[in-house]
Design an enzyme around this catalytic site. Structure first.
Site, PDB file in Angstrom:
ATOM      1  N   GLY A 646       0.664  -1.282  -0.066  1.00 54.45           N
ATOM      2  CA  GLY A 646       0.033   0.016   0.000  1.00 54.45           C
ATOM      3  C   GLY A 646       0.917   1.200  -0.184  1.00 54.45           C
ATOM      4  N   GLY A 648       0.548   5.617   0.736  1.00 59.53           N
ATOM      5  CA  GLY A 648      -0.054   6.855   0.890  1.00 59.53           C
ATOM      6  C   GLY A 648       0.887   7.614   1.155  1.00 59.53           C
ATOM      7  N   GLY A 651       3.898   7.698   3.306  1.00 57.16           N
ATOM      8  CA  GLY A 651       4.778   6.727   3.114  1.00 57.16           C
ATOM      9  C   GLY A 651       4.406   5.349   2.685  1.00 57.16           C
ATOM     10  N   LYS A 667       3.749   0.155   8.536  1.00 58.06           N
ATOM     11  CA  LYS A 667       3.565   1.452   8.183  1.00 58.06           C
ATOM     12  C   LYS A 667       4.790   2.361   8.077  1.00 58.06           C
ATOM     13  CE  LYS A 667      -0.017   4.237   9.639  1.00 58.06           C
ATOM     14  NZ  LYS A 667      -1.492   4.369   9.739  1.00 58.06           N
ATOM     15  N   ASP A 763     -11.945  10.014  14.676  1.00 59.08           N
ATOM     16  CA  ASP A 763     -11.747   9.718  13.281  1.00 59.08           C
ATOM     17  C   ASP A 763     -12.531   8.523  12.819  1.00 59.08           C
ATOM     18  OD1 ASP A 763     -11.282  10.814  10.686  1.00 59.08           O
ATOM     19  OD2 ASP A 763      -9.115  10.175  10.610  1.00 59.08           O
TER      20      ASP A 763
END
Ligand SMILES: *[C@@H]1O[C@H](CO)[C@@H](O)[C@H](O)[C@H]1NC(C)=O
Ligand SMILES: *[C@@H]1O[C@H](CO)[C@@H](O)[C@H](O)[C@H]1NC(C)=O
Ligand SMILES: *[C@@H]1O[C@H](CO)[C@@H](O)[C@H](O)[C@H]1NC(C)=O
Ligand SMILES: *[C@@H]1O[C@H](CO)[C@@H](O)[C@H](O)[C@H]1NC(C)=O
Length: 964
Positions: A646, A648, A651, A667, A763
């Site tokens: 993935g 984003g 990073g 991540k 969130d």
């Protein structure tokens, strides 16, 4: 030579050229360009074609529509063009502190139907306030203070039924306060408004009793320094939520204070000075929140020392000058523990003045000039601060005690406060455009004047009022991504309007100058009141000075962009094609070049965010494992592409296999993108403390070799968002959706009710709910989460963060964060699960649409939601079981007032009922059945679509800038 690739290229170029020119004709660009055309200067990076793509300072977009303009303190001069109406998606307009903006406001401003905040503080706008502002049905925040507006307050403002803040102070407004006249609404219809700030105008007439009734939510009613006349509003005692009341300096206000006045038990600040009030001196018994009382210079009946004088335990400041009060001052008055200032001149206080020995330690002025005091009894530890007795019988011509002079006795007279400079050695000599900061660095500060309209204190010799403010401001701004070296305060004083005014300098941290983007953020925090001072400083306003940018503003007269539109339409067809090709090539090349930079910029909207990664920033641990860089490098095979699952803006995310065989997701923050440090820490500290099967598990983290990485359990089926859109290949029928929603609700309920301390996620959205291989929901991404106070019931005042579309409007307006804000977001998520649409899309807000559809429904079929329902659900032969209850519950979650929303455990209970009804079975692991995939596409990774850095850090809720 095969020409077909060239042909394809040529065609795509042509298409692109026309699409682009279509875009610009569509409005955004023309609107903003026209707006800037009426200014003499514009920010230096306002170049290029599309403000949204070209990263114009102070502009925030949703897709390619401008949603926010924030240009405070940019030194803009010129007028506000009527073309502003073409910015139809605009929600925030802040042009504060541009003293050179003048002329009247265009009536077309009333066409900005999405506007939430209109903030024009401290400009030079004049003329009447356009009545069309009353058409802005969504407006919540209206600040037009400190301009030159004249004429009446338009009655149409009474239509702004969502208004929370109304500040019209310090203009030249005339006429009365408009009220409902039988047809047209008036200010009395603003039952949700908490703030009426109308001081410093020339408003006249009586204060209509209609705006003062028990339906009003007012907490601050500021009508000082006007020409109001007639009797004191008799119904004021009904506005029981009132905390600050200023009616001082109206000169003509008469009549007695109503007997139920002391029903205002929340009142903290009371200013009635300089009027012609009559009747008995008001009885303030029972008003136990009072800090500051000023009733000087009125025409009350002669009275004896009132009993409430000694029973008010929170009084700091008592001003009762020239009021015909007689009798001996009770010693108990001086014992009020927080008492600071007594201004009692011009009465008939007589007998002995005995301050006693345990007088308030904060007391620093007793002014009893022109009374009848005969004896000053000194006992015990003597009062050494300022005392004035001149004009009393005790001050015979022979008595030359210092208290018999008009300057009074005083230990010492404090010079006005100025923030000290903490230089350990000889201070450096700063360049002429820079100033020495309190921390002894040279920089260009952002300057302005802050005025507190009604502080709870009066003892300016107590420097802690200012040192506390300096520290608090520095940390509030830093928390919001604006790192400050220090805050400097100079010369605080009570000005003629009885505001506590002081000059303020904010110094940037780690650099000599703020960027234009910084100033846009800093100014907005102050103009939009998202900066809140500590308790006791009361309502404030700030007037910023122009900032001298390193990057000068550029003259606006020659628009920078190439205006292609007339070019294309004005030449022959053949020529047009040629031109289009050339232009399009140029555009494509320019865009290609810019794109990578741009992505980075978006992930890092505030270039001042570099937080030093020091050892002190290593987060506190609660069971999470610390990995070294080398370890993570190894488990991800050197961050190989094969393991890249993935991408984003923060990073990349890599799959890794721990030595024991456990799959993890790593991540990895982009190197150099350190602005997420705070979120990184928050996420680790919170996530390492919570353990629940519906909350994603943090395995560990790494802060090593300048890298920041988070290691999570691997959750194979992506985000709920991706399942709803079909991206992840997981198909969610109704029963699965209920189960996922139930799991997510349990996760959130756990955070609210079982985590210690309780956590507000802040969130909640479908892209933060992950699905494991059995479709168990797992709440993720704690970068914005906040722990609540120890008792968990309290709420915290915090900078508003979250994601547009999911954000609780009450939290947004009040900045008070409670668990109910998550409940709101959860309600939005429930509606999203129902419709499979993004909550905010093409200007359509799912909450509004569903509410409307439910209200308008003709039949009971599908709750009137046929149009809105996800086609996948609508296609099923029978109506989804429990749909009606589901919609009801979701709508309860998105009630405007937090108090009307259910708790998350109520939500869990309710959903469990539907799940039973739909026959899904409540065991989270049961009945998931086999997963149906669309095609053979491998699922995208959960973490990829979502980055902590897409959240807003400023005062605005996050507005994602969608790529084209
Ligand atoms: C305004 O207030 C009046 C009196 O309270 C009420 O009768 C009227 O319906 C209100 N109008 C609107 C538009 O809310
Ligand atoms: C005082 O306020 C309360 C509500 O806070 C109300 O019930 C009561 O009627 C008020 N009393 C008077 C005299 O207005
Ligand atoms: C002031 O109000 C209190 C309570 O409402 C009452 O007990 C007291 O008698 C009043 N004092 C005067 C002087 O009216
Ligand atoms: C975007 O704006 C910021 C702030 O003005 C600036 O530092 C940055 O270089 C800009 N990036 C691009 C691609 O224009």
């Amino acid at each position: 030579m095969d020409l077909s690739p060239w042909l394809v290229l040529l065609l795509s170029v042509l298409v692109k050229a026309f699409v682009i020119s279509g875009d610009t004709n569509g409005g955004v660009d023309t609107g903003l360009t026209a707006l800037a055309a009426s200014w003499d200067t514009r920010p230096s990076n306002w170049v290029g074609i599309n403000p949204c793509e070209d990263n114009w300072t102070g502009i925030i977009c949703n897709g390619d529509r401008v949603t926010s303009i924030r240009l405070s303190s940019f030194g803009l001069t010129g007028t506000l063009s009527g073309d502003i109406q073409s910015l139809s998606e605009l929600q925030y307009l802040d042009l504060s502190y541009n003293n050179g903006l003048h002329g009247s406001l265009p009536s077309s401003i009333g066409a900005l139907s999405n506007l939430l905040s209109l903030i024009l503080v401290g400009c030079s706008f004049s003329g009447e306030i356009p009545k069309e502002i009353g058409h802005l049905a969504n407006l919540k925040f209206l600040s037009l203070n400190s301009n030159k507006f004249s004429g009446p307050i338009p009655a149409s403002l009474g239509s702004l039924s969502n208004l929370y803040w109304l500040d019209l102070a310090d203009n030249m407004l005339t006429g009365g306060l408009p009220i409902f006249d039988g047809t047209n609404p008036g200010l009395d219809n603003l039952t949700k408004t908490l703030h009426f700030h109308f001081g410093g105008n020339q408003l006249s007439g009586t204060i209509p009793f209609q705006i003062l009734n028990s339906n009003m939510s007012l907490i601050h009613l500021l009508l000082e320094n006007n020409n109001f006349s007639g009797s004191f509003p008799p119904t004021l005692g009904l506005v029981t939520g009132l905390e600050v009341l200023r009616l001082d300096n109206n000169h003509l206000l008469t009549g007695p204070i109503p007997a139920n006045f002391n029903n205002l038990t929340q009142l903290e600040e009371l200013h009635l000075a300089n009027n012609k009030l009559t009747g008995p001196l008001p009885n303030l018994t029972g008003m136990n929140s009072l800090n500051f009382v000023d009733m000087s210079n009125n025409s009350f009946n002669a009275s004896d020392v009132p009993a409430w004088l000694t029973t008010s335990k929170s009084l700091t400041s008592l001003y009762l000058e020239n009021l015909n009060i007689s009798g001996q001052l009770p010693q108990a008055l001086f014992h009020i523990p927080v008492l600071q200032t007594l201004k009692l001149r011009g009465n008939h206080f007589n007998g002995t003045l005995n301050i006693g020995s345990d007088f308030s330690s904060q007391l620093d002025l007793i002014d009893l000039q022109d009374n009848q005091i005969e004896v000053y009894a000194v006992e015990g530890s003597q009062y050494k601060k300022k005392l004035i007795l001149v004009g009393n019988p005790i001050c015979t011509p022979e008595n030359n005690q210092p208290y018999c002079t008009t300057t009074g006795q005083a230990d010492q007279d404090m010079p006005p406060y100025t923030t000290a400079k903490n230089c350990s050695s000889l201070p450096p000599t700063c360049p002429s455009d820079q100033t020495l900061s309190p921390n002894c660095i040279c920089a260009v500060p952002y300057k302005g004047t802050i005025s507190f309209r009604s502080p709870s204190f009066s003892d300016l010799s107590n420097i802690s009022h200012f040192t506390v403010l300096e520290q608090q401001m520095r940390s509030v701004f830093s928390e919001n991504g604006i790192l400050l070296d220090s805050v400097s305060i100079n010369d605080p004083f009570f000005n003629t309007n009885n505001n506590l005014q002081m000059s303020l300098e904010l110094f940037p941290s780690g650099k000599a100058q703020f960027s234009q983007q910084d100033i846009s953020e800093v100014g907005f925090m102050l103009s939009n009141q998202s900066y809140k001072p500590p308790r006791g400083y009361g309502p404030y306003f700030f007037i910023g000075q122009d900032y001298s940018f390193a990057n000068e503003l550029v003259p606006s007269s020659k628009p920078k962009r190439t205006d292609r539109t007339p070019l294309i339409s004005g030449v022959t067809v053949g020529g047009a094609i040629l031109v289009a090709v050339v232009v399009a090539f140029v555009i494509i090349i320019v865009r290609r070049k810019r794109r990578p930079v741009q992505t980075e910029e978006r992930s890092q909207p505030f270039d001042s965010w570099h937080i030093k990664s020091t050892s002190s920033s290593v987060p506190q641990l609660h069971g999470a494992r610390v990995f070294t860089f080398v370890e993570l490098k190894k488990i991800t095979s050197n961050f190989s592409e094969a393991n890249d699952i993935g991408n984003g803006s923060y990073g990349k995310v890599y799959r890794g296999t721990l030595p024991g065989g456990q799959l993890v997701a790593v991540k990895r923050s982009q190197q150099g993108s350190m602005q997420g440090s705070l979120e990184f820490r928050t996420e680790i500290e919170l996530l390492s403390r919570v353990h629940h099967k519906n909350v994603v598990t943090l395995v560990g983290f790494c802060v090593d070799q300048g890298e920041q990485m988070l290691v999570y359990e691997y959750v194979p089926n992506g985000t709920l968002r991706d399942s709803l859109t079909g991206k992840s290949g997981v198909r969610l029928d109704w029963r699965r959706r209920l189960r996922v929603v139930l799991g997510a609700a349990k996760g959130v309920a756990y955070l609210h009710e079982h985590a210690d301390p309780p956590i507000v996620h802040r969130d909640i959205k479908s892209s933060n709910v992950l699905l494991d291989d059995r479709l168990n929901a797992k709440v993720s991404d704690f970068g914005l989460s906040k722990p609540l106070g120890v008792d968990g019931r309290g709420n915290v005042t915090t900078q508003v963060k979250g994601t547009m579309g999911y954000l609780d409007p009450e939290y947004y307006m009040t900045q008070h964060l409670t668990q109910k804000s998550d409940v709101y977001s959860f309600g939005v998520l429930m509606l999203e699960v129902l419709t499979a649409r993004k909550p905010l899309e093409h200007g359509r807000y799912v909450v509004r649409e569903v509410k409307k559809a439910v209200a308008d429904r003709a039949s009971k079929d599908l709750c009137g939601l046929q149009e809105l329902l996800d086609p996948v659900l609508a296609a099923s032969p029978s109506a989804p079981a429990g749909l009606e209850q589901y919609v009801d519950l979701a709508l309860q979650c998105v009630e405007e007032a937090g108090n009307d929303r259910p708790s998350m455990s109520d939500v869990v209970g309710e959903i469990e009922r539907f799940v039973k009804m739909a026959g899904v079975g409540t065991g989270a692991d049961s009945a998931s059945g086999s997963l149906v995939s669309y095609g053979s596409r491998s699922p995208r990774h959960p973490y990829s679509g979502d980055s902590p850095f897409e959240h807003s850090a400023g005062a605005l809720p996050s507005v994602r800038v969608e790529p084209h």
